[in-house]
Write a protein that holds these residues in place. Sequence first.
Motif, PDB file in Angstrom:
ATOM      1  N   GLU A 304       0.786  -1.233   0.000  1.00  0.00           N
ATOM      2  CA  GLU A 304       0.000   0.000   0.000  1.00  0.00           C
ATOM      3  C   GLU A 304       0.821   1.289   0.000  1.00  0.00           C
ATOM      4  O   GLU A 304       0.484   2.241  -0.698  1.00  0.00           O
ATOM      5  CB  GLU A 304      -0.994   0.005   1.160  1.00  0.00           C
ATOM      6  N   ALA A 305       1.869   1.347   0.793  1.00  0.00           N
ATOM      7  CA  ALA A 305       2.610   2.605   0.881  1.00  0.00           C
ATOM      8  C   ALA A 305       4.035   2.370   1.350  1.00  0.00           C
ATOM      9  O   ALA A 305       4.299   1.460   2.143  1.00  0.00           O
ATOM     10  CB  ALA A 305       1.893   3.564   1.831  1.00  0.00           C
ATOM     11  N   GLN A 306       4.932   3.174   0.853  1.00  0.00           N
ATOM     12  CA  GLN A 306       6.317   3.162   1.313  1.00  0.00           C
ATOM     13  C   GLN A 306       6.739   4.604   1.560  1.00  0.00           C
ATOM     14  O   GLN A 306       6.213   5.522   0.937  1.00  0.00           O
ATOM     15  CB  GLN A 306       7.274   2.557   0.264  1.00  0.00           C
ATOM     16  N   GLY A 307       7.720   4.765   2.438  1.00  0.00           N
ATOM     17  CA  GLY A 307       8.241   6.107   2.671  1.00  0.00           C
ATOM     18  C   GLY A 307       9.734   6.062   2.907  1.00  0.00           C
ATOM     19  O   GLY A 307      10.279   5.043   3.335  1.00  0.00           O
ATOM     20  N   SER A 308      10.389   7.183   2.619  1.00  0.00           N
ATOM     21  CA  SER A 308      11.800   7.280   2.968  1.00  0.00           C
ATOM     22  C   SER A 308      12.127   8.734   3.264  1.00  0.00           C
ATOM     23  O   SER A 308      11.384   9.646   2.889  1.00  0.00           O
ATOM     24  CB  SER A 308      12.693   6.745   1.839  1.00  0.00           C
ATOM     25  N   ASP A 309      13.219   8.949   3.979  1.00  0.00           N
ATOM     26  CA  ASP A 309      13.638  10.309   4.282  1.00  0.00           C
ATOM     27  C   ASP A 309      15.147  10.296   4.493  1.00  0.00           C
ATOM     28  O   ASP A 309      15.751   9.230   4.620  1.00  0.00           O
ATOM     29  CB  ASP A 309      12.911  10.844   5.516  1.00  0.00           C
ATOM     30  N   PHE A 310      15.728  11.469   4.501  1.00  0.00           N
ATOM     31  CA  PHE A 310      17.183  11.569   4.607  1.00  0.00           C
ATOM     32  C   PHE A 310      17.538  12.721   5.537  1.00  0.00           C
ATOM     33  O   PHE A 310      16.945  13.799   5.461  1.00  0.00           O
ATOM     34  CB  PHE A 310      17.784  11.817   3.216  1.00  0.00           C
ATOM     35  N   LEU A 311      18.495  12.478   6.430  1.00  0.00           N
ATOM     36  CA  LEU A 311      18.929  13.536   7.351  1.00  0.00           C
ATOM     37  C   LEU A 311      20.450  13.600   7.375  1.00  0.00           C
ATOM     38  O   LEU A 311      21.118  12.570   7.300  1.00  0.00           O
ATOM     39  CB  LEU A 311      18.458  13.225   8.770  1.00  0.00           C
ATOM     40  N   GLN A 312      20.974  14.806   7.521  1.00  0.00           N
ATOM     41  CA  GLN A 312      22.410  14.976   7.769  1.00  0.00           C
ATOM     42  C   GLN A 312      22.727  14.432   9.153  1.00  0.00           C
ATOM     43  O   GLN A 312      21.959  14.673  10.092  1.00  0.00           O
ATOM     44  CB  GLN A 312      22.788  16.473   7.752  1.00  0.00           C
ATOM     45  N   VAL A 313      23.822  13.699   9.279  1.00  0.00           N
ATOM     46  CA  VAL A 313      24.242  13.282  10.612  1.00  0.00           C
ATOM     47  C   VAL A 313      25.748  13.426  10.723  1.00  0.00           C
ATOM     48  O   VAL A 313      26.451  13.523   9.710  1.00  0.00           O
ATOM     49  CB  VAL A 313      23.881  11.806  10.931  1.00  0.00           C
ATOM     50  N   SER A 314      26.212  13.464  11.962  1.00  0.00           N
ATOM     51  CA  SER A 314      27.649  13.408  12.204  1.00  0.00           C
ATOM     52  C   SER A 314      27.942  12.003  12.724  1.00  0.00           C
ATOM     53  O   SER A 314      27.523  11.643  13.818  1.00  0.00           O
ATOM     54  CB  SER A 314      28.005  14.494  13.232  1.00  0.00           C
ATOM     55  N   LEU A 315      28.597  11.198  11.889  1.00  0.00           N
ATOM     56  CA  LEU A 315      28.810   9.780  12.225  1.00  0.00           C
ATOM     57  C   LEU A 315      30.252   9.536  12.648  1.00  0.00           C
ATOM     58  O   LEU A 315      31.184  10.003  12.005  1.00  0.00           O
ATOM     59  CB  LEU A 315      28.472   8.911  11.000  1.00  0.00           C
ATOM     60  N   ARG A 316      30.446   8.824  13.730  1.00  0.00           N
ATOM     61  CA  ARG A 316      31.772   8.365  14.164  1.00  0.00           C
ATOM     62  C   ARG A 316      31.739   6.843  14.196  1.00  0.00           C
ATOM     63  O   ARG A 316      30.891   6.271  14.880  1.00  0.00           O
ATOM     64  CB  ARG A 316      32.125   8.893  15.563  1.00  0.00           C
ATOM     65  N   GLY A 317      32.623   6.217  13.457  1.00  0.00           N
ATOM     66  CA  GLY A 317      32.683   4.745  13.449  1.00  0.00           C
ATOM     67  C   GLY A 317      32.168   4.198  12.130  1.00  0.00           C
ATOM     68  O   GLY A 317      32.055   4.929  11.141  1.00  0.00           O
ATOM     69  N   GLU A 318      31.894   2.905  12.159  1.00  0.00           N
ATOM     70  CA  GLU A 318      31.481   2.182  10.948  1.00  0.00           C
ATOM     71  C   GLU A 318      30.057   2.543  10.535  1.00  0.00           C
ATOM     72  O   GLU A 318      29.235   2.884  11.372  1.00  0.00           O
ATOM     73  CB  GLU A 318      31.529   0.667  11.232  1.00  0.00           C
ATOM     74  N   GLU A 319      29.744   2.404   9.241  1.00  0.00           N
ATOM     75  CA  GLU A 319      28.366   2.510   8.776  1.00  0.00           C
ATOM     76  C   GLU A 319      27.541   1.423   9.452  1.00  0.00           C
ATOM     77  O   GLU A 319      28.054   0.346   9.746  1.00  0.00           O
ATOM     78  CB  GLU A 319      28.305   2.316   7.260  1.00  0.00           C
ATOM     79  N   ILE A 320      26.278   1.703   9.681  1.00  0.00           N
ATOM     80  CA  ILE A 320      25.447   0.717  10.379  1.00  0.00           C
ATOM     81  C   ILE A 320      24.009   0.810   9.888  1.00  0.00           C
ATOM     82  O   ILE A 320      23.532   1.893   9.526  1.00  0.00           O
ATOM     83  CB  ILE A 320      25.556   0.905  11.919  1.00  0.00           C
ATOM     84  N   THR A 321      23.346  -0.344   9.844  1.00  0.00           N
ATOM     85  CA  THR A 321      21.931  -0.402   9.464  1.00  0.00           C
ATOM     86  C   THR A 321      21.184  -1.133  10.562  1.00  0.00           C
ATOM     87  O   THR A 321      21.605  -2.212  10.984  1.00  0.00           O
ATOM     88  CB  THR A 321      21.749  -1.157   8.130  1.00  0.00           C
ATOM     89  N   THR A 322      20.104  -0.518  11.019  1.00  0.00           N
ATOM     90  CA  THR A 322      19.328  -1.144  12.085  1.00  0.00           C
ATOM     91  C   THR A 322      17.862  -0.779  11.898  1.00  0.00           C
ATOM     92  O   THR A 322      17.504  -0.125  10.916  1.00  0.00           O
ATOM     93  CB  THR A 322      19.876  -0.713  13.470  1.00  0.00           C
ATOM     94  N   ALA A 323      17.006  -1.247  12.784  1.00  0.00           N
ATOM     95  CA  ALA A 323      15.564  -0.997  12.645  1.00  0.00           C
ATOM     96  C   ALA A 323      14.935  -0.941  14.020  1.00  0.00           C
ATOM     97  O   ALA A 323      15.294  -1.697  14.913  1.00  0.00           O
ATOM     98  CB  ALA A 323      14.921  -2.109  11.818  1.00  0.00           C
ATOM     99  N   PHE A 324      13.999   0.014  14.189  1.00  0.00           N
ATOM    100  CA  PHE A 324      13.338   0.187  15.482  1.00  0.00           C
ATOM    101  C   PHE A 324      11.829   0.235  15.316  1.00  0.00           C
ATOM    102  O   PHE A 324      11.313   0.589  14.245  1.00  0.00           O
ATOM    103  CB  PHE A 324      13.770   1.518  16.138  1.00  0.00           C
ATOM    104  N   ASN A 325      11.110  -0.037  16.397  1.00  0.00           N
ATOM    105  CA  ASN A 325       9.687   0.267  16.467  1.00  0.00           C
ATOM    106  C   ASN A 325       9.578   1.803  16.450  1.00  0.00           C
ATOM    107  O   ASN A 325      10.169   2.482  17.297  1.00  0.00           O
ATOM    108  CB  ASN A 325       9.135  -0.306  17.784  1.00  0.00           C
ATOM    109  N   PRO A 326       8.841   2.370  15.490  1.00  0.00           N
ATOM    110  CA  PRO A 326       8.828   3.840  15.381  1.00  0.00           C
ATOM    111  C   PRO A 326       8.261   4.544  16.617  1.00  0.00           C
ATOM    112  O   PRO A 326       8.710   5.640  16.973  1.00  0.00           O
ATOM    113  CB  PRO A 326       7.973   4.112  14.135  1.00  0.00           C
ATOM    114  N   ASN A 327       7.286   3.911  17.283  1.00  0.00           N
ATOM    115  CA  ASN A 327       6.723   4.538  18.485  1.00  0.00           C
ATOM    116  C   ASN A 327       7.741   4.616  19.611  1.00  0.00           C
ATOM    117  O   ASN A 327       7.840   5.633  20.306  1.00  0.00           O
ATOM    118  CB  ASN A 327       5.501   3.766  18.977  1.00  0.00           C
ATOM    119  N   TYR A 328       8.495   3.541  19.800  1.00  0.00           N
ATOM    120  CA  TYR A 328       9.476   3.531  20.879  1.00  0.00           C
ATOM    121  C   TYR A 328      10.615   4.505  20.576  1.00  0.00           C
ATOM    122  O   TYR A 328      11.144   5.169  21.480  1.00  0.00           O
ATOM    123  CB  TYR A 328      10.021   2.117  21.091  1.00  0.00           C
TER     124      TYR A 328
END
Lengths: 379, 379
Positions: A304-328
Amino acid sequence: MQFSVDRSVLVEAISWSTRAVPQRPPVAILSGLHLQAANGVLTISAFDYETSVKVEVPASIDEPGDVLVSGRMLAEMVKALPNRPVEFTKVDEKSLSLVCGTANFNLATMPVGDYPTLPAFPELCGSVEASELSNAVKQVSIAASKDDTLPLLTGVMVEIDGDNITLLATDRYRLAQRDLKWKPADPSFSTKALVRAKILSDVANTITSAGDISLALSAGNGTGTNDIVGFTAGERSTTSNLMSGEYPPVRRLFPTETLTYAVIDRQGLIDATKRMKLVADRNTPVRLHFTEEGLTLNASNNEEAQGSDFLQVSLRGEEITTAFNPNYLLEGLQAINTPYVRISFTQPTKPAVLHGQEKIDGEVAEDFRYLLMPIRYGV
Amino acid sequence: MQFSVDRSVLVEAISWSTRAVPQRPPVAILSGLHLQAANGVLTISAFDYETSVKVEVPASIDEPGDVLVSGRMLAEMVKALPNRPVEFTKVDEKSLSLVCGTANFNLATMPVGDYPTLPAFPELCGSVEASELSNAVKQVSIAASKDDTLPLLTGVMVEIDGDNITLLATDRYRLAQRDLKWKPADPSFSTKALVRAKILSDVANTITSAGDISLALSAGNGTGTNDIVGFTAGERSTTSNLMSGEYPPVRRLFPTETLTYAVIDRQGLIDATKRMKLVADRNTPVRLHFTEEGLTLNASNNEEAQGSDFLQVSLRGEEITTAFNPNYLLEGLQAINTPYVRISFTQPTKPAVLHGQEKIDGEVAEDFRYLLMPIRYGV
């Protein structure tokens, strides 16, 4: 019994007290509010065998006495009265009269003798700035469990050690910890108390007076726990039975090392997470992909629907991919009150930790931390 | 299809249109909102076979076209977007893309061919000042029935005669009538139309533009009634099927003579009635006793609580005692917008009529009247 009270003072005191009157009392008498007039003071109190509230207001007393009436009915009546002094008179054993300007009410009374006696207020053990406690409780209580399957987790663990109080709450999906300073009566005082999150939130949300709130704990039955907690601020006091049981040793869940962290504009991340939440199904997470370029968020409910967004961040360390419950994730971000948030990781499958940060390249605020379990998602 | 629209304009237009998208559509396609981009205009429309809405907003169009998407999902998405232009692109036959700043959404589309065609907008027959219509509808629609046991009574009867419109509504317990002036296209135009109170209230509550609202009626099937009503204000238009059936001849219920009337401070009577309502059971009335000295109100729910109040009134005629449903009395008093209210009586068991009045000893405002049935109460 006959006395009169300023109506606006009365409205505030009765609205506050009726919070402790159960909506559907197991026995009719617990729907009552106890009014006691003596020595220039009207004392309004309620007790449901678990929580008690008591508030004192100045009254002009012609004849002292006490009476028990329906809390909700009395609250509605005084709200509807004009802004004049309200005169209370006990007409007979069964009836209380209220007169205010041209308005009159008669209200059935209940037998005072059948009403439970409020517990003795425990010994004061120190005080804390009311607004500081209120903020701390709001930050931590979001992480307490809302359902009763694990009753212990509906509580907030209050750990006192000298001039430091730590509040901890978890529902197994996230864990919030807040440290704050207070003024103990005895500088060597140290204890633990598990307080219902609902009671603590009620106390925090209804603090109207500036200044301090005093904390009181009754000595326990030798088990090292205390059995009653009390709060008093201005003319208002609340007591509640403590929860008993072994609270899990949650502090050890916070990782001791951080391999990667990202610092992000907090409001920007809140807005982007809210967008992703719109398209995340109840059981699908928001995915976060941190790279040198920035943070990409995405979520979908399949067809039914997909979304994406992009934000500038200041990252220290390795690239990482994870996933959270959006409410929490959202509740954690909203509990932080600084412009930036630092999210620290060890591995994608291990919990992340959120801290507030005043500046993008500054230090973290150490007084609050929020641990968040990742959700595993498909390959 | 590709176009972009200002986000704040879009939020307002889509929020307004989704009112006509059913919450639980009988078929999935009725959950849709139809977007059509052509000639510098985005047209947003919805139709559930009973009510249609259409709104036009300026758009920058790269490629004209149309698409059908979930109305509620789209409404939530645009509300969550940042305040920048929103770019819509039809990706393929099954998907619409929204891009706004860094945020992206993809939304499944539904087949436009399966969506019902909106009814042709009927012929304009005149216009009325939007705020005037809005006030009139609010005054009258409170008296329309909220339940469907007598479906006709859920409507508001709109009677047009030259430059006068009369709105009438009743649920058998009270009857509201409001007269207002309008500008008919044809000065000799005369008709009657029964419009669902809900639709009329929706139109009245969402009028945001100052200026006029135009009214349109389609010619009926020779029965003397019209089968569709249309409203248009600014770039927004609404149509709705008229209700059919013989509306009862309610005007004759207003008594032709008045034996007694009382003029009362309206806000004072509202406040006192609210107090009495607190102690009136669901089925017990508030009793009103009018004498030369003033008005005494009282109510009780037997054992538990009783209330009374007293107001100064200016009484003409005999003393009278009557009783009303406190909610119906309150709604009538709140529909009046003058400082005083005149309540006129023939007999205690016959309906009373409420009128607004600017001054305690002035004339009644003739444009609104509210008939209220008394409740019989015990001897």
